[in-house]
Design a protein around this motif. Structure first.
Motif, PDB file in Angstrom:
ATOM      1  N   GLY A 174       0.800  -1.221   0.000  1.00  0.00           N
ATOM      2  CA  GLY A 174       0.000   0.000   0.000  1.00  0.00           C
ATOM      3  C   GLY A 174       0.834   1.273   0.000  1.00  0.00           C
ATOM      4  N   LEU A 175       0.154   2.399  -0.258  1.00  0.00           N
ATOM      5  CA  LEU A 175       0.835   3.702  -0.363  1.00  0.00           C
ATOM      6  C   LEU A 175       1.513   4.085   0.956  1.00  0.00           C
ATOM      7  CD1 LEU A 175       1.451   6.302  -1.963  1.00  0.00           C
ATOM      8  CD2 LEU A 175      -0.823   7.144  -1.325  1.00  0.00           C
ATOM      9  N   GLY A 176       0.835   3.841   2.068  1.00  0.00           N
ATOM     10  CA  GLY A 176       1.412   4.169   3.372  1.00  0.00           C
ATOM     11  C   GLY A 176       2.683   3.362   3.619  1.00  0.00           C
ATOM     12  N   ASP A 234       1.810   8.271 -10.807  1.00  0.00           N
ATOM     13  CA  ASP A 234       0.983   8.328 -12.013  1.00  0.00           C
ATOM     14  C   ASP A 234      -0.110   9.388 -11.922  1.00  0.00           C
ATOM     15  OD1 ASP A 234      -0.625   7.120 -10.187  1.00  0.00           O
ATOM     16  OD2 ASP A 234      -1.044   5.336 -11.382  1.00  0.00           O
ATOM     17  N   ASP A 235       0.015  10.283 -10.956  1.00  0.00           N
ATOM     18  CA  ASP A 235      -0.915  11.409 -10.855  1.00  0.00           C
ATOM     19  C   ASP A 235      -0.265  12.623 -11.500  1.00  0.00           C
ATOM     20  OD1 ASP A 235      -3.449  11.175  -9.677  1.00  0.00           O
ATOM     21  OD2 ASP A 235      -2.550  10.750  -7.723  1.00  0.00           O
ATOM     22  N   LEU A 236      -0.866  13.129 -12.554  1.00  0.00           N
ATOM     23  CA  LEU A 236      -0.247  14.244 -13.271  1.00  0.00           C
ATOM     24  C   LEU A 236      -1.001  15.539 -13.021  1.00  0.00           C
ATOM     25  CD1 LEU A 236       0.538  12.553 -16.700  1.00  0.00           C
ATOM     26  CD2 LEU A 236       2.044  12.909 -14.738  1.00  0.00           C
ATOM     27  N   ARG A 268      -0.447  14.417  -3.960  1.00  0.00           N
ATOM     28  CA  ARG A 268       0.555  15.439  -3.641  1.00  0.00           C
ATOM     29  C   ARG A 268       0.475  15.739  -2.154  1.00  0.00           C
ATOM     30  NH1 ARG A 268       1.245  14.121  -7.970  1.00  0.00           N
ATOM     31  NH2 ARG A 268       1.748  15.247  -9.882  1.00  0.00           N
ATOM     32  N   TYR A 269       1.599  15.533  -1.445  1.00  0.00           N
ATOM     33  CA  TYR A 269       1.633  15.701   0.005  1.00  0.00           C
ATOM     34  C   TYR A 269       2.959  16.339   0.397  1.00  0.00           C
ATOM     35  CZ  TYR A 269      -1.450  11.596  -0.740  1.00  0.00           C
ATOM     36  OH  TYR A 269      -2.401  10.712  -1.192  1.00  0.00           O
ATOM     37  N   VAL A 270       2.956  17.141   1.473  1.00  0.00           N
ATOM     38  CA  VAL A 270       4.212  17.514   2.143  1.00  0.00           C
ATOM     39  C   VAL A 270       4.072  17.062   3.588  1.00  0.00           C
ATOM     40  CG1 VAL A 270       5.771  19.347   2.870  1.00  0.00           C
ATOM     41  CG2 VAL A 270       4.690  19.461   0.609  1.00  0.00           C
ATOM     42  N   GLN A 323      -4.469  21.510 -14.151  1.00  0.00           N
ATOM     43  CA  GLN A 323      -5.238  20.463 -14.824  1.00  0.00           C
ATOM     44  C   GLN A 323      -4.702  19.126 -14.340  1.00  0.00           C
ATOM     45  OE1 GLN A 323      -7.413  21.467 -17.517  1.00  0.00           O
ATOM     46  NE2 GLN A 323      -8.212  19.401 -17.404  1.00  0.00           N
ATOM     47  N   ARG A 324      -5.588  18.225 -13.882  1.00  0.00           N
ATOM     48  CA  ARG A 324      -5.118  16.973 -13.314  1.00  0.00           C
ATOM     49  C   ARG A 324      -5.555  15.770 -14.156  1.00  0.00           C
ATOM     50  NH1 ARG A 324      -7.591  12.265 -10.487  1.00  0.00           N
ATOM     51  NH2 ARG A 324      -5.786  11.279  -9.556  1.00  0.00           N
ATOM     52  N   PHE A 325      -4.644  14.830 -14.348  1.00  0.00           N
ATOM     53  CA  PHE A 325      -4.975  13.592 -15.050  1.00  0.00           C
ATOM     54  C   PHE A 325      -4.521  12.402 -14.204  1.00  0.00           C
ATOM     55  CE2 PHE A 325      -4.244  16.786 -18.311  1.00  0.00           C
ATOM     56  CZ  PHE A 325      -5.369  16.651 -19.123  1.00  0.00           C
TER      57      PHE A 325
HETATM   58  C1  G1P Z   1      -4.160   6.751  -3.495  1.00  0.00           C
HETATM   59  C2  G1P Z   1      -4.550   7.253  -2.108  1.00  0.00           C
HETATM   60  C3  G1P Z   1      -5.804   8.114  -2.181  1.00  0.00           C
HETATM   61  C4  G1P Z   1      -5.619   9.232  -3.179  1.00  0.00           C
HETATM   62  C5  G1P Z   1      -5.207   8.658  -4.549  1.00  0.00           C
HETATM   63  C6  G1P Z   1      -4.868   9.767  -5.526  1.00  0.00           C
HETATM   64  O1  G1P Z   1      -5.145   5.843  -3.924  1.00  0.00           O
HETATM   65  O2  G1P Z   1      -4.722   6.150  -1.259  1.00  0.00           O
HETATM   66  O3  G1P Z   1      -6.074   8.648  -0.907  1.00  0.00           O
HETATM   67  O4  G1P Z   1      -6.820   9.967  -3.300  1.00  0.00           O
HETATM   68  O5  G1P Z   1      -4.027   7.822  -4.417  1.00  0.00           O
HETATM   69  O6  G1P Z   1      -4.566   9.259  -6.782  1.00  0.00           O
HETATM   70  P1  G1P Z   1      -4.915   4.815  -5.169  1.00  0.00           P
HETATM   71  O7  G1P Z   1      -5.185   5.613  -6.408  1.00  0.00           O
HETATM   72  O8  G1P Z   1      -3.500   4.347  -5.071  1.00  0.00           O
HETATM   73  O9  G1P Z   1      -5.920   3.723  -4.966  1.00  0.00           O
END
Ligand code: G1P
Length: 288
Positions: A108-110, A131-133, A205-207, A250-252
């Motif tokens: 997981g992400l955490g 992969d969040d642009l 996106r986090y700090v 703009q987010r993709f």
């Molecule tokens: C993760 C995070 C979620 C966030 C998302 C953004 O989810 O757990 O909180 O909103 O990225 O893309 P995932 O897309 O990996 O399921």
């Protein structure tokens, strides 16, 4: 205080983009003329981040290679007199310092963020999902860094999403204290449609400050059986220690086919060298 490092988790399986991602990491799929990951690193670089910590796995070494020299290719280009292309590929190798940490199990992400603890020291650190642009005049992560440094608080980036899409994201409950700035009163990972506290979704996106790690360490598997970053963020909320900023740009979501294709069209239309031809072809295609 300065923020130098950014954690970029890239160890996911990319199952949402199969079969394309059977052997190619999703972060290396192209958008216009660059792999997805290069846009993420360009955003980091534009915000002044110098050290990229890829949280990666054994099948994704190619991502590190992309940000290194390819001397054999340079020699080929030199012989062909293609000096401009040598500069193009050298520039990518010289963008940032690359640090790679293995995420030995994809939990997981955490868990991915926790894997980077050893190289983060006592400084605040940025986190960008691979992969969040986000495209716009100001780098999205820089918008968060400014607030985090001014307020000495962890900050998450959010955008407003349609009600029927809240179940794809971590959603915040926020109290707006200045335009587009929120004190976060709650975060919930992937709430059911109709059950979300708002439509403000976290978008990779986090700090964060070093205290995030002690919370991550305590996190039990959450939604989807994964160690969720959102659960550690909720621990910060309980200490009244989390802000959110509504991101401009703009987010993709490059991990989703329609979004991935839309990002290609967006970047193609932004390239003056192909804009007119692409528009013409798209019109022809749309008119059948
Ligand atoms: C993760 C995070 C979620 C966030 C998302 C953004 O989810 O757990 O909180 O909103 O990225 O893309 P995932 O897309 O990996 O399921």
């Amino acid at each position: 205080m300065k923020i130098k490092k950014v954690i970029v988790p890239v160890a996911g399986w990319g199952t949402g983009l199969l079969p394309a991602t059977k052997n190619v990491p999703k972060e290396m799929l192209p958008i216009h003329n660059k792999p997805i990951i290069q846009y993420v690193v360009e955003e980091a670089q534009a915000a002044g981040l110098t050290d990229v910590v890829f949280v990666t796995n054994q099948n994704k070494v190619i991502i590190q290679d992309h940000f290194d020299y390819n001397l054999a290719l340079e020699r080929v280009l030199e012989r062909a007199g293609k000096l401009d292309l040598i500069k193009t590929i050298r520039d990518v190798a010289e963008m940032v310092t690359v640090i790679a940490i293995r995420q030995k199990e994809q939990l997981g992400l955490g868990h991915a963020v926790l894997c980077a603890r050893a190289v983060c020291g006592d400084e605040p650190v940025a986190v960008m999902v691979g992969d969040d642009l986000m495209f716009g005049p100001d780098p999205a992560i820089g918008q968060l860094m400014d607030v985090a440094l001014a307020e000495h608080m962890p900050v998450v980036g959010v955008i407003e999403v349609p009600e029927n899409q809240v179940d794809k994201y971590g959603i915040i409950q926020g109290e707006e204290f200045a335009p587009g700035m929120y004190r976060v009163r709650g975060v919930v990972e992937k709430p059911a449609v109709g059950k979300a506290p708002s439509r403000l979704a976290m978008v990779g996106r986090y700090v964060l400050f070093p205290d995030i790690f002690k919370h991550l360490e305590k996190c039990k598997p959450g939604v989807g059986g994964e160690i969720q970053l959102t659960d550690a963020l909720q621990a910060l909320v309980k200490e009244n220690r989390l802000l959110a900023v509504k991101l401009k740009g703009q987010r993709f979501d490059a991990g989703d086919w329609p979004e991935y294709l839309a990002a290609n069209v967006y970047m193609g239309l932004n390239d003056p060298a192909m804009r007119d031809l692409l528009k013409k072809r798209l019109t022809e295609v749309l008119e059948g």
